[in-house]
Design an enzyme around this catalytic site. Structure first.
Site, PDB file in Angstrom:
ATOM      1  N   PRO A  38       0.812  -1.371   0.071  1.00 20.19           N
ATOM      2  CG  PRO A  38      -0.267  -1.302   2.119  1.00 20.19           C
ATOM      3  CD  PRO A  38       0.524  -2.095   1.251  1.00 20.19           C
ATOM      4  CD  GLU A  93       1.575  -4.651  10.279  1.00 17.16           C
ATOM      5  OE1 GLU A  93       1.641  -3.259   9.975  1.00 17.16           O
ATOM      6  OE2 GLU A  93       0.416  -5.159  10.592  1.00 17.16           O
ATOM      7  NE  ARG A 141      -8.114  -5.565 -20.821  1.00 10.07           N
ATOM      8  CZ  ARG A 141      -8.340  -4.364 -21.157  1.00 10.07           C
ATOM      9  NH1 ARG A 141      -7.063  -3.591 -20.973  1.00 10.07           N
ATOM     10  NH2 ARG A 141      -9.068  -3.812 -22.171  1.00 10.07           N
ATOM     11  CG  ASP A 179      -8.669  -0.359 -22.621  1.00  8.24           C
ATOM     12  OD1 ASP A 179      -9.512  -0.910 -23.265  1.00  8.24           O
ATOM     13  OD2 ASP A 179      -7.514  -0.889 -22.578  1.00  8.24           O
TER      14      ASP A 179
HETATM   15 CL1  6GU Z   1      -0.552  -3.960  -3.257  1.00  7.16          CL
HETATM   16  N1  6GU Z   1      -1.055  -4.573  -0.764  1.00  7.16           N
HETATM   17  C1  6GU Z   1      -1.711  -4.209   0.146  1.00  7.16           C
HETATM   18  N2  6GU Z   1      -1.701  -5.073   1.461  1.00  7.16           N
HETATM   19  N3  6GU Z   1      -2.581  -3.529   0.458  1.00  7.16           N
HETATM   20  C2  6GU Z   1      -2.930  -2.561  -0.603  1.00  7.16           C
HETATM   21  C3  6GU Z   1      -2.171  -2.670  -1.747  1.00  7.16           C
HETATM   22  C4  6GU Z   1      -1.304  -3.602  -1.825  1.00  7.16           C
HETATM   23  N4  6GU Z   1      -2.715  -1.826  -2.696  1.00  7.16           N
HETATM   24  C5  6GU Z   1      -3.543  -1.064  -2.100  1.00  7.16           C
HETATM   25  N5  6GU Z   1      -3.917  -1.481  -0.769  1.00  7.16           N
END
Ligand code: 6GU
Length: 273
Positions: A92, A119, A161, A176
């Site tokens: 994230p 984590e 794709r 797209d």
């Molecule tokens: Cl790539 N991993 C995790 N654990 N949470 C996320 C993410 C990735 N992308 C958005 N939230």
């Protein structure tokens, strides 16, 4: 294209056997290998995580299993440069995954995914491999998942794709939403198919008119409407030079005004549709 995924939940990647990605694998356009990270542990409990230095909640994935796993995957066909692998680390805190990044990754012959649970992975793993090959940390959106495996599925589908021969029609992804050069980066509008009436609902008449110019105009207006409603940020960042007279009218009806610089901003008193 070759894809390797190292994970503690290999079965999470089973959907890669289905649909478009599954067909790309079956046709040989995509070679996917999923590896169980616990195969590179040496203790009775197949430990992959430990407590974080400095304290705090949760667990951190250990360097040992990741280092051995990635060394072994890399050793199987190691090349450098444009023909070499890219290490993709879903997190994230990574760079936002966009169509542009999907296009970039689709041009590489080999992607290695390192999805983390807990984590995250001990930082030294990313640092170590970044000295050997390109590493990209990628986030698929502003929310928190329990692990990176779902992100691997998302990234793989978006990339697969784009590979030559994977979509039936080479034109299929030309317009797209978010494709570079798509209709000014607008979202796509609504689509319809037979029957012409369903539960009392008809088809917008223009689509039955056979008038290609009017149909294109209507589609563009609908794309504007949808974008202005759901993604005002896309309108605001648009180069106003791409808007024609009718576009400006549509935006005005939807409550947008040009500022002196030419870019469009939503009027505070904007009409809700
Ligand atoms: Cl790539 N991993 C995790 N654990 N949470 C996320 C993410 C990735 N992308 C958005 N939230």
């Amino acid at each position: 294209m070759r894809l390797d995924v190292v994970t503690i939940f290999p079965e999470y990647l089973d959907p890669l056997d289905v649909s478009l990605v599954g067909k790309a694998r079956a046709s040989g356009r995509l070679d996917v290998q999923v590896h169980d990270l616990r195969g590179w542990t040496h203790d009775r409990h197949n430990t992959v995580d430990d407590t974080p230095y400095g304290g705090g909640p949760g667990m951190v994935m250990k360097t040992g299993p990741w280092g051995e796993a990635l060394d072994e995957v890399l050793a199987d066909g190691y090349e450098t440069g444009a023909r070499g692998p890219v290490l993709v680390v879903p997190t994230p805190s990574g760079r936002p995954f966009t169509q542009e990044l999907a296009v970039e990754l689709s041009g590489r012959p080999w992607l290695i995914f390192a999805p983390a649970r807990y984590e995250g992975i001990d930082r030294r793993v990313v640092e170590e491999y970044a000295t050997r090959i390109p590493v990209v940390e990628v986030s698929i959106g502003d929310y928190v998942l329990a692990g990176g495996e779902a992100a691997v599925l998302v990234i793989t589908e978006a990339v697969a794709r784009l590979l030559p021969g994977v979509l039936g029609n080479a034109e299929s992804h030309r317009d797209d939403s978010f494709a570079p050069g798509a209709m000014a980066d607008l979202l796509e509008g609504p689509v319809y198919t037979k029957p012409p009436e369903w539960r009392g609902r008809g088809i917008p008449g223009v689509l039955l008119s056979g008038h290609h110019g009017r149909i294109a105009r209507w589609r563009r207006d609908e794309a504007f409407r949808r974008t202005a409603l759901n993604r005002p940020d896309l309108i605001e960042r648009c180069d106003p030079a791409v808007f024609d007279k009718k576009d400006r009218e549509t935006l005005s009806i939807l409550g947008w005004s040009p500022e002196p610089g030419g870019r469009f901003w939503r009027r505070p008193d904007g009409v809700e549709e």
